[in-house]
Design an enzyme around this catalytic site. Sequence first.
Site, PDB file in Angstrom:
ATOM      1  N   CYS A 160       0.856  -1.183   0.000  1.00 29.18           N
ATOM      2  CA  CYS A 160       0.000   0.000   0.000  1.00 29.18           C
ATOM      3  C   CYS A 160       0.889   1.228   0.000  1.00 29.18           C
ATOM      4  CB  CYS A 160      -0.856   0.044   1.266  1.00 29.18           C
ATOM      5  SG  CYS A 160      -1.798  -1.463   1.534  1.00 29.18           S
ATOM      6  N   ARG A 182       1.609   1.653  -6.067  1.00 27.96           N
ATOM      7  CA  ARG A 182       1.721   0.684  -4.978  1.00 27.96           C
ATOM      8  C   ARG A 182       0.380   0.038  -4.621  1.00 27.96           C
ATOM      9  NH1 ARG A 182       6.272   0.876  -2.048  1.00 27.96           N
ATOM     10  NH2 ARG A 182       5.220  -0.032  -0.261  1.00 27.96           N
ATOM     11  N   TRP A 230      -3.786  -1.529  -1.258  1.00 27.34           N
ATOM     12  CA  TRP A 230      -3.742  -2.750  -2.078  1.00 27.34           C
ATOM     13  C   TRP A 230      -4.131  -3.851  -1.117  1.00 27.34           C
ATOM     14  CZ3 TRP A 230      -3.083  -4.343  -7.020  1.00 27.34           C
ATOM     15  CH2 TRP A 230      -2.689  -5.661  -7.240  1.00 27.34           C
ATOM     16  N   ASN A 240       0.976  -0.295   6.106  1.00 29.99           N
ATOM     17  CA  ASN A 240       1.346  -1.078   4.924  1.00 29.99           C
ATOM     18  C   ASN A 240       2.080  -2.301   5.441  1.00 29.99           C
ATOM     19  OD1 ASN A 240       2.410  -2.042   2.504  1.00 29.99           O
ATOM     20  ND2 ASN A 240       4.122  -0.603   2.562  1.00 29.99           N
ATOM     21  N   GLY A 241       1.621  -3.489   5.059  1.00 30.57           N
ATOM     22  CA  GLY A 241       2.281  -4.709   5.517  1.00 30.57           C
ATOM     23  C   GLY A 241       1.253  -5.730   5.954  1.00 30.57           C
ATOM     24  N   GLU A 277       9.703 -21.333 -18.040  1.00 31.05           N
ATOM     25  CA  GLU A 277       9.469 -19.954 -17.624  1.00 31.05           C
ATOM     26  C   GLU A 277      10.597 -19.041 -18.106  1.00 31.05           C
ATOM     27  OE1 GLU A 277       7.109 -18.257 -16.782  1.00 31.05           O
ATOM     28  OE2 GLU A 277       7.983 -16.453 -15.902  1.00 31.05           O
ATOM     29  N   LYS A 300      10.153 -15.758 -20.608  1.00 29.13           N
ATOM     30  CA  LYS A 300      10.668 -14.394 -20.366  1.00 29.13           C
ATOM     31  C   LYS A 300      11.468 -13.925 -21.577  1.00 29.13           C
ATOM     32  CE  LYS A 300       8.501 -13.792 -18.044  1.00 29.13           C
ATOM     33  NZ  LYS A 300       7.402 -14.265 -17.342  1.00 29.13           N
ATOM     34  N   GLU A 352       8.953 -13.074 -24.400  1.00 29.49           N
ATOM     35  CA  GLU A 352       8.170 -11.855 -24.144  1.00 29.49           C
ATOM     36  C   GLU A 352       9.020 -10.595 -24.216  1.00 29.49           C
ATOM     37  OE1 GLU A 352       4.732 -12.440 -21.007  1.00 29.49           O
ATOM     38  OE2 GLU A 352       6.608 -13.185 -20.217  1.00 29.49           O
ATOM     39  N   HIS A 379      14.115 -36.585 -28.572  1.00 28.27           N
ATOM     40  CA  HIS A 379      12.998 -37.127 -29.360  1.00 28.27           C
ATOM     41  C   HIS A 379      12.553 -36.149 -30.440  1.00 28.27           C
ATOM     42  CE1 HIS A 379      12.677 -40.608 -26.775  1.00 28.27           C
ATOM     43  NE2 HIS A 379      12.746 -39.789 -25.729  1.00 28.27           N
ATOM     44  N   LYS A 416      -1.140  -7.111 -19.669  1.00 28.79           N
ATOM     45  CA  LYS A 416      -0.846  -7.643 -18.334  1.00 28.79           C
ATOM     46  C   LYS A 416      -1.885  -8.680 -17.930  1.00 28.79           C
ATOM     47  CE  LYS A 416       1.390  -7.887 -14.502  1.00 28.79           C
ATOM     48  NZ  LYS A 416       2.623  -8.702 -14.625  1.00 28.79           N
TER      49      LYS A 416
HETATM   50  O1  M6R Z   1      -2.968 -13.016 -14.267  1.00 32.81           O
HETATM   51  P1  M6R Z   1      -2.621 -14.415 -14.667  1.00 32.81           P
HETATM   52  O2  M6R Z   1      -1.573 -15.019 -13.803  1.00 32.81           O
HETATM   53  O3  M6R Z   1      -3.825 -15.299 -14.797  1.00 32.81           O
HETATM   54  O4  M6R Z   1      -2.009 -14.259 -16.122  1.00 32.81           O
HETATM   55  C1  M6R Z   1      -1.681 -15.371 -16.891  1.00 32.81           C
HETATM   56  C2  M6R Z   1      -0.858 -14.972 -18.090  1.00 32.81           C
HETATM   57  O5  M6R Z   1      -1.559 -14.100 -18.919  1.00 32.81           O
HETATM   58  C3  M6R Z   1       0.457 -14.312 -17.651  1.00 32.81           C
HETATM   59  O6  M6R Z   1       1.186 -15.135 -16.805  1.00 32.81           O
HETATM   60  C4  M6R Z   1       1.309 -13.978 -18.884  1.00 32.81           C
HETATM   61  O7  M6R Z   1       1.751 -15.167 -19.482  1.00 32.81           O
HETATM   62  C5  M6R Z   1       2.469 -13.074 -18.484  1.00 32.81           C
HETATM   63  N1  M6R Z   1       2.662 -12.075 -19.468  1.00 32.81           N
HETATM   64  C6  M6R Z   1       3.731 -13.824 -18.311  1.00 32.81           C
HETATM   65  O8  M6R Z   1       4.847 -13.013 -18.147  1.00 32.81           O
END
Ligand code: M6R
Length: 607
Positions: free
Chosen positions: A2, A28, A75, A101-102, A479, A483, A486, A502, A602
């Site tokens: 927050c 925040r 938040w 906050n916390g 993962e 990254k 993306e 394979h 996002k």
């Molecule tokens: O909000 P969510 O965790 O459900 O989102 C899922 C994906 O859209 C999200 O993880 C997306 O792949 C990100 N851009 C990954 O960096």
Amino acid sequence: MCGIFGGVLKKGAIAPLIHDGLKRLEYRGYDSVGFATIDAGTLQVKKDAGRIDDVVRRLKMNNMPGSMGIGHTRWATHGAPEMVNAHPHTDCNGNLAVIHNGVIENFMELKEELLNKSHILKSRTDTEIIAHLIEEELKGDISLQEAVLKSIRRLEGSYAIAVISTLDPGKILVARNESPLVLGVSKDGTFCASDVPAMLPYTNQVVYLRNGEFAILDQDGYEIRLVSDSTVVERSLEEITWSQEMAEKHGYPHFTIKEINEQPTSLRGALRLQPQYLGLLTALLDRGREVFLLAAGTSYHSCIAASYMFSRLARITAFPAISSEFIEQYGSSVGVDSVVLCVSQSGETYDTLKAIDYARMKASTVLGITNSVGSTLTRVSRAYIIQQSGPEIGVAATKTFTSQLMVLAQLALRLALMKGKISQDEGDDFRENLLRIPDVVEETLNRNKTHVMDLVDKYGGEQLFVFLGRGISSSTALEARLKLLELTYVPSLAYPAGESKHGPISIIEEGVPVIFLCPRGESRKGIVGGIMEMKARGARIISVCEEGDHEIIGLSDDVIEMPKGIKDIFSPIPYVVPLQLFSYYLAVQKDLDPDMPRNLAKSVTVP
Ligand code: M6R
């Protein structure tokens, strides 16, 4: 996470400054807002759920009288984003107001104690108990400062707190433990805030409060003391030279790198979950005939890792399921005996919510892990856990991935203990290992920045990367590769190392960089064979391995050495971190915007 802002002015109204300060802290948190001011010995509080500007305009908060006051942008962590849960919170008499906050870990027992003493608590927050604790201490006929100190000493958890009271109307009392708080001084007055940007328009002369410290602010300055024994602490002001924009990102050029670097803190937050929620989810998970781990994107990678944790620790088969595939893949078999644990940072991902609707229609038990209190996922889940990462602004998930893993690891561990699959001693050993991870991540970040930048210089021109890992490290590979995709748009492949022969091995030719995830542990033996296969085809090997692992180091062209001693079942948490850094710095080298990758949102709230 927050935002806090407060100030004591020599003259003039504080309310417009609180509004401005909170606006600068909106990153925040932004689900509710509130101000408290004191004027002519009277405390005034206005608050509501909603965005800062809307609430301030609607409640005419900028007209609140008084030259001193505090404000909060929330938040939510405990209690939905509703007016009653918005800060400030007051005592029974409305004489003092608290913002925080916390997370207060022992708030349930303190709440019980206060209820037994006939205090009336209106909200579902952990914060409100602080106001009542102070009120209770004041019954002992001590000063406000003593009462605040005595109350703070009883709190366990993380906090940045600011208190004002009509008993001492020219002062703001603040304290900090693990949640940030900074003080600022100008010729017009004294300020406190969660972060420097909030006060930059008024002063660039600041002092950071440290853990276990308490401060008293008045219009002429501040005094810092230790919470433990009230000893006075001398600390001089620092001059901030950052621009406003730099300050919002804590001096980092992008939110993504700020969030990568925040992981030691966010992971500590994820270790501070309320035991009763963990217990509830564990009990419900144990009731299922089968468990599905449902998610999209990065959150799906958390679920893959969790399927290894649940199997290895609790001997439970849990099926990771991609949200958009769930209905077709498992729709016919899912039913009343199924438990569907949904992982979603935003709690609003369309595909995940659609799959949840289906599971609910089939009478399955839906559970949630999310970073967003009040999100749809929290409303449709039978029980849920908030992962406590704070807002993530960068589109690419970084700190929320590692925190999801931390929550899932704790659930797996609890299940294992509850089902008697591991002994209490083994459980303690795993728990200690988990508790070390924030420090290990901190060390990893500190020691690898320059090294990773060197690797980016060396490999930055490559057109293809391959990521391989065995066992739970295959989720780390997936993962790390996401990254890279993306943030840099560089084509890449990620596979369980054993599966690469394979098919995927066909794309390996001279010089292709192959990144191996090789923590020590059960999967460590098999990885050597994988490295040999790739080397034989001319690949250049970059290994992320434990420091001193001479066999792997000897086989690799480059290594990223990780601190020793993390169990491989928890290894995705620290091992993904240097690869987040790699993708970030490669994006910067390519002059791309890491915070807003092309074509991505996002939160994907559309089919
Ligand atoms: O909000 P969510 O965790 O459900 O989102 C899922 C994906 O859209 C999200 O993880 C997306 O792949 C990100 N851009 C990954 O960096």
